[in-house]
Design an enzyme around this catalytic site. Sequence first.
Site, short mmCIF file in Angstrom:
data_model
loop_
_atom_site.label_atom_id
_atom_site.label_comp_id
_atom_site.label_asym_id
_atom_site.label_seq_id
_atom_site.Cartn_x
_atom_site.Cartn_y
_atom_site.Cartn_z
N TYR A 72 -10.93 3.51 1.83
CA TYR A 72 -10.20 2.56 2.68
C TYR A 72 -11.06 1.33 2.93
CZ TYR A 72 -6.99 6.38 4.00
OH TYR A 72 -6.08 7.41 3.99
N HIS A 89 0.84 -1.20 0.00
CA HIS A 89 0.00 0.00 0.00
C HIS A 89 0.87 1.25 0.00
CE1 HIS A 89 -3.59 2.38 1.60
NE2 HIS A 89 -2.56 3.21 1.82
N GLU A 90 1.79 1.32 0.96
CA GLU A 90 2.60 2.53 1.11
C GLU A 90 3.55 2.73 -0.07
OE1 GLU A 90 1.97 4.86 3.15
OE2 GLU A 90 0.45 3.68 4.19
N ASP A 139 -5.50 7.88 -1.84
CA ASP A 139 -6.38 7.12 -0.94
C ASP A 139 -7.81 7.62 -1.15
OD1 ASP A 139 -4.54 5.42 0.48
OD2 ASP A 139 -3.81 7.21 1.51
#
Length: 351
Positions: free
Chosen positions: A317, A301-302, A314
Amino acid sequence: MFFRAALLALVSSAVAVSATRGLTLSVSGPESVADVENLKIVTTVKNTGDETLKLLNNPSSVLRKAPTNSFSIADHTGASPSFNGIVVKYAMNKAIESEKDTSFTILAPGASVSIEHDLSAAYNFTSSGSSTYSIEPSNLFHYVDPETKQAVALYADVERAHVAAVSGKLAVARPIPTLTKRESFVGCSSSEKSEVSSAATAAQSYAKGAYNYLSTNTASTPRYTTWFGTYTSKRHSTVLSHYSNMNSASYADFTYDCSTCDEADTYAYVYPDTYGKVYLCDVFWETTTTGTDSRAGTLIHESSHFTKIAGTDDHVYGQSAAKSLAKSNPTEAIDNADNHEYFAENNPSLS
């Protein structure tokens, strides 16, 4: 007795139907600043409905002071400052279950809350230059439904944006780490180093697995459409390039900071333009090495946020929201970090 009970039920139903939920949002601040570090504005959120709202302190909303991309800023020509703040993997489901005051903002009918934001921590005005800018906050909020205990989106009515002239110093320098490959950890204990190393190895496997899958499957598959929506060769090529960049990256050589994060209900965050440095937060240590919302998945993700890899955002979520996004807006799905994470984690041989 039956008539009285039926009447009470009817009244209760009518009250429930008539209940309204609403928010207003306004911005205030200086009309001009000589240097960008003085560009501090205040957002005020007011509950205009007739029910108490339990709002989630989502870092992408203006309820948090974190330097996230929660404002739309432009001058009359459309020129906008560049975003140089943080992007966060937020644990929305954990926040909903949390009893911590830091997880929520609770507003009774008529109540309001004001938050100051230092825009110099999130935006660089160098490229857009000295000008007069309209500053409009993100109006998306989420409240916890008291019956279903689920997050529900609620858009606030923006009463007014804010206009400010910005001149003089247009950016605040952020220290760029000059770490060597040997300095892979900052403030990490021995056990944390071990957990991160395992996560980095698994993330590398996730990246390789996703890249190999997309390279082999060049047509629509259930796995692809679940996370990225209706198949097109153009979108497939975009996603393939993202995982190609992840596969070429070396997660073991990233720098992991275990000591800096104080963001509540958060797995991790990065500065997209500071390639290879990941700030690890409390929820990262509470999950597993692999699997859904895992430590390895968090690194996927990061890393997708890094401009050098994919420059993702983003938009939503969580798995449910990510699946819905894939159906409703595939263009945003291929730009959403959680969709990249869940596609990578959706590999039975690596979970």
